[in-house]
Motif scaffolding. Structure first.
Motif, PDB file in Angstrom:
ATOM      1  N   TYR A   1       0.836  -1.206   0.000  1.00 23.34           N
ATOM      2  CA  TYR A   1       0.000   0.000   0.000  1.00 23.34           C
ATOM      3  C   TYR A   1       0.872   1.259   0.000  1.00 23.34           C
ATOM      4  O   TYR A   1       0.638   2.192  -0.765  1.00 23.34           O
ATOM      5  N   GLY A   2       1.890   1.280   0.845  1.00 22.12           N
ATOM      6  CA  GLY A   2       2.779   2.448   0.915  1.00 22.12           C
ATOM      7  C   GLY A   2       3.498   2.717  -0.391  1.00 22.12           C
ATOM      8  O   GLY A   2       3.653   3.868  -0.808  1.00 22.12           O
ATOM      9  N   ARG A   3       3.935   1.642  -1.069  1.00 20.66           N
ATOM     10  CA  ARG A   3       4.601   1.828  -2.366  1.00 20.66           C
ATOM     11  C   ARG A   3       3.631   2.343  -3.425  1.00 20.66           C
ATOM     12  O   ARG A   3       4.010   3.151  -4.273  1.00 20.66           O
ATOM     13  N   MET A   4       2.372   1.884  -3.361  1.00 16.68           N
ATOM     14  CA  MET A   4       1.373   2.367  -4.329  1.00 16.68           C
ATOM     15  C   MET A   4       1.010   3.831  -4.055  1.00 16.68           C
ATOM     16  O   MET A   4       0.765   4.594  -4.986  1.00 16.68           O
ATOM     17  N   VAL A   5       0.990   4.218  -2.790  1.00 14.76           N
ATOM     18  CA  VAL A   5       0.752   5.627  -2.442  1.00 14.76           C
ATOM     19  C   VAL A   5       1.913   6.485  -2.939  1.00 14.76           C
ATOM     20  O   VAL A   5       1.709   7.554  -3.521  1.00 14.76           O
ATOM     21  N   ALA A   6       3.141   6.019  -2.727  1.00 14.43           N
ATOM     22  CA  ALA A   6       4.317   6.763  -3.182  1.00 14.43           C
ATOM     23  C   ALA A   6       4.333   6.915  -4.696  1.00 14.43           C
ATOM     24  O   ALA A   6       4.798   7.922  -5.228  1.00 14.43           O
ATOM     25  N   ALA A   7       3.799   5.931  -5.405  1.00 15.42           N
ATOM     26  CA  ALA A   7       3.708   6.003  -6.871  1.00 15.42           C
ATOM     27  C   ALA A   7       2.549   6.898  -7.316  1.00 15.42           C
ATOM     28  O   ALA A   7       2.389   7.155  -8.509  1.00 15.42           O
ATOM     29  N   GLY A   8       1.723   7.351  -6.365  1.00 17.09           N
ATOM     30  CA  GLY A   8       0.612   8.248  -6.682  1.00 17.09           C
ATOM     31  C   GLY A   8      -0.636   7.540  -7.169  1.00 17.09           C
ATOM     32  O   GLY A   8      -1.521   8.163  -7.749  1.00 17.09           O
ATOM     33  N   HIS A   9      -0.718   6.241  -6.937  1.00 17.00           N
ATOM     34  CA  HIS A   9      -1.868   5.503  -7.476  1.00 17.00           C
ATOM     35  C   HIS A   9      -2.985   5.316  -6.457  1.00 17.00           C
ATOM     36  O   HIS A   9      -4.151   5.426  -6.797  1.00 17.00           O
ATOM     37  N   TRP A  10      -2.653   4.967  -5.234  1.00 16.57           N
ATOM     38  CA  TRP A  10      -3.662   4.780  -4.196  1.00 16.57           C
ATOM     39  C   TRP A  10      -3.640   5.944  -3.231  1.00 16.57           C
ATOM     40  O   TRP A  10      -2.599   6.553  -2.987  1.00 16.57           O
ATOM     41  N   ARG A  11      -4.807   6.247  -2.656  1.00 15.49           N
ATOM     42  CA  ARG A  11      -4.891   7.365  -1.723  1.00 15.49           C
ATOM     43  C   ARG A  11      -5.543   7.019  -0.395  1.00 15.49           C
ATOM     44  O   ARG A  11      -5.449   7.779   0.550  1.00 15.49           O
ATOM     45  N   ASP A  12      -6.229   5.897  -0.324  1.00 14.88           N
ATOM     46  CA  ASP A  12      -6.950   5.571   0.904  1.00 14.88           C
ATOM     47  C   ASP A  12      -7.094   4.061   1.010  1.00 14.88           C
ATOM     48  O   ASP A  12      -6.963   3.344   0.023  1.00 14.88           O
ATOM     49  N   TYR A  13      -7.346   3.594   2.220  1.00 15.66           N
ATOM     50  CA  TYR A  13      -7.608   2.174   2.425  1.00 15.66           C
ATOM     51  C   TYR A  13      -8.625   1.992   3.533  1.00 15.66           C
ATOM     52  O   TYR A  13      -8.901   2.911   4.303  1.00 15.66           O
ATOM     53  N   ALA A  14      -9.173   0.806   3.603  1.00 14.07           N
ATOM     54  CA  ALA A  14     -10.125   0.450   4.664  1.00 14.07           C
ATOM     55  C   ALA A  14      -9.912  -1.015   5.007  1.00 14.07           C
ATOM     56  O   ALA A  14      -9.511  -1.809   4.161  1.00 14.07           O
ATOM     57  N   MET A  15     -10.167  -1.339   6.268  1.00 14.43           N
ATOM     58  CA  MET A  15     -10.090  -2.737   6.703  1.00 14.43           C
ATOM     59  C   MET A  15     -11.401  -3.121   7.350  1.00 14.43           C
ATOM     60  O   MET A  15     -11.996  -2.325   8.065  1.00 14.43           O
ATOM     61  N   ASP A  16     -11.826  -4.336   7.078  1.00 14.51           N
ATOM     62  CA  ASP A  16     -13.034  -4.887   7.683  1.00 14.51           C
ATOM     63  C   ASP A  16     -12.663  -6.235   8.277  1.00 14.51           C
ATOM     64  O   ASP A  16     -12.265  -7.145   7.552  1.00 14.51           O
TER      65      ASP A  16
ATOM     66  N   VAL B   1      -0.614  -7.171  -8.438  1.00 16.75           N
ATOM     67  CA  VAL B   1      -0.565  -5.764  -8.031  1.00 16.75           C
ATOM     68  C   VAL B   1       0.881  -5.286  -8.022  1.00 16.75           C
ATOM     69  O   VAL B   1       1.177  -4.166  -8.442  1.00 16.75           O
ATOM     70  N   GLU B   2       1.796  -6.128  -7.553  1.00 13.30           N
ATOM     71  CA  GLU B   2       3.210  -5.744  -7.529  1.00 13.30           C
ATOM     72  C   GLU B   2       3.767  -5.587  -8.937  1.00 13.30           C
ATOM     73  O   GLU B   2       4.567  -4.685  -9.191  1.00 13.30           O
ATOM     74  N   ARG B   3       3.338  -6.444  -9.881  1.00  4.42           N
ATOM     75  CA  ARG B   3       3.763  -6.280 -11.277  1.00  4.42           C
ATOM     76  C   ARG B   3       3.236  -4.967 -11.833  1.00  4.42           C
ATOM     77  O   ARG B   3       3.930  -4.278 -12.581  1.00  4.42           O
ATOM     78  N   ARG B   4       2.014  -4.618 -11.472  1.00  2.50           N
ATOM     79  CA  ARG B   4       1.443  -3.354 -11.932  1.00  2.50           C
ATOM     80  C   ARG B   4       2.203  -2.168 -11.363  1.00  2.50           C
ATOM     81  O   ARG B   4       2.400  -1.165 -12.039  1.00  2.50           O
ATOM     82  N   LEU B   5       2.660  -2.297 -10.124  1.00  5.70           N
ATOM     83  CA  LEU B   5       3.440  -1.243  -9.491  1.00  5.70           C
ATOM     84  C   LEU B   5       4.745  -1.022 -10.252  1.00  5.70           C
ATOM     85  O   LEU B   5       5.154   0.113 -10.479  1.00  5.70           O
ATOM     86  N   VAL B   6       5.381  -2.094 -10.672  1.00  7.33           N
ATOM     87  CA  VAL B   6       6.630  -1.985 -11.436  1.00  7.33           C
ATOM     88  C   VAL B   6       6.362  -1.235 -12.738  1.00  7.33           C
ATOM     89  O   VAL B   6       7.143  -0.362 -13.145  1.00  7.33           O
ATOM     90  N   LYS B   7       5.244  -1.517 -13.398  1.00  4.35           N
ATOM     91  CA  LYS B   7       4.896  -0.816 -14.635  1.00  4.35           C
ATOM     92  C   LYS B   7       4.611   0.661 -14.375  1.00  4.35           C
ATOM     93  O   LYS B   7       4.969   1.520 -15.180  1.00  4.35           O
ATOM     94  N   LEU B   8       3.956   0.978 -13.233  1.00  2.00           N
ATOM     95  CA  LEU B   8       3.667   2.361 -12.888  1.00  2.00           C
ATOM     96  C   LEU B   8       4.946   3.157 -12.651  1.00  2.00           C
ATOM     97  O   LEU B   8       5.069   4.302 -13.058  1.00  2.00           O
ATOM     98  N   VAL B   9       5.902   2.553 -11.983  1.00  2.00           N
ATOM     99  CA  VAL B   9       7.156   3.240 -11.638  1.00  2.00           C
ATOM    100  C   VAL B   9       8.022   3.408 -12.864  1.00  2.00           C
ATOM    101  O   VAL B   9       8.608   4.458 -13.072  1.00  2.00           O
ATOM    102  N   GLU B  10       8.087   2.377 -13.718  1.00  2.00           N
ATOM    103  CA  GLU B  10       8.921   2.451 -14.916  1.00  2.00           C
ATOM    104  C   GLU B  10       8.345   3.390 -15.966  1.00  2.00           C
ATOM    105  O   GLU B  10       9.062   4.096 -16.638  1.00  2.00           O
ATOM    106  N   GLY B  11       7.025   3.361 -16.102  1.00  2.00           N
ATOM    107  CA  GLY B  11       6.370   4.114 -17.176  1.00  2.00           C
ATOM    108  C   GLY B  11       6.050   5.454 -16.784  1.00  2.00           C
ATOM    109  O   GLY B  11       6.211   6.528 -16.970  1.00  2.00           O
TER     110      GLY B  11
END
Length: 113
Positions: free
Chosen positions: A30-45, A103-113
């Motif tokens: 989650y923290g890496r996705m926030v740093a990449a600017g993709h996620w902004r919030d989370y919730a737990m149930d 999700v981690e593969r998508r993160l790599v694409k977000l950071v590279e691209g």
């Protein structure tokens, strides 16, 4: 005077939750996705049947991904599931790492691209 109804006490172990290592792995992603600017919030149930971590792109919308832990499915398909925005199960398994892999593969694409 009214009648006082006691608060129901659930037996220990009824609520499903994340273990420390599992939550650390999920929050790290989650923290890496926030740093990449993709996620902004989370919730737990944390419920009786499942523990769910939901990640949002923006507040007040459907989660982009839900990571579910359902111990009842441990001996079947696996207790971990990655569920997409439309509600489709994208990945299911017995281990958390392979379930988070898309999700981690998508993160790599977000950071590279």
């Amino acid at each position: 005077m009214g009648i006082v109804t006691p608060f129901p006490i659930l037996p220990k172990g009824v609520q499903v939750g994340f273990e420390r290592a599992e939550l650390t792995r999920i929050l790290d992603l989650y923290g890496r996705m926030v740093a990449a600017g993709h996620w902004r919030d989370y919730a737990m149930d944390l419920g009786i049947d499942a523990a769910v971590f939901a990640a949002f792109r923006r507040a007040a919308e459907q989660p982009e991904y839900r990571i579910e832990k359902r111990p009842a499915l441990r001996n079947r398909q696996g207790m971990w599931a990655l569920i997409g925005e439309g509600g489709a199960v994208l990945k299911r398994g017995h281990e958390l790492g392979p379930v988070l892999a898309p999700v981690e593969r998508r993160l790599v694409k977000l950071v590279e691209g």
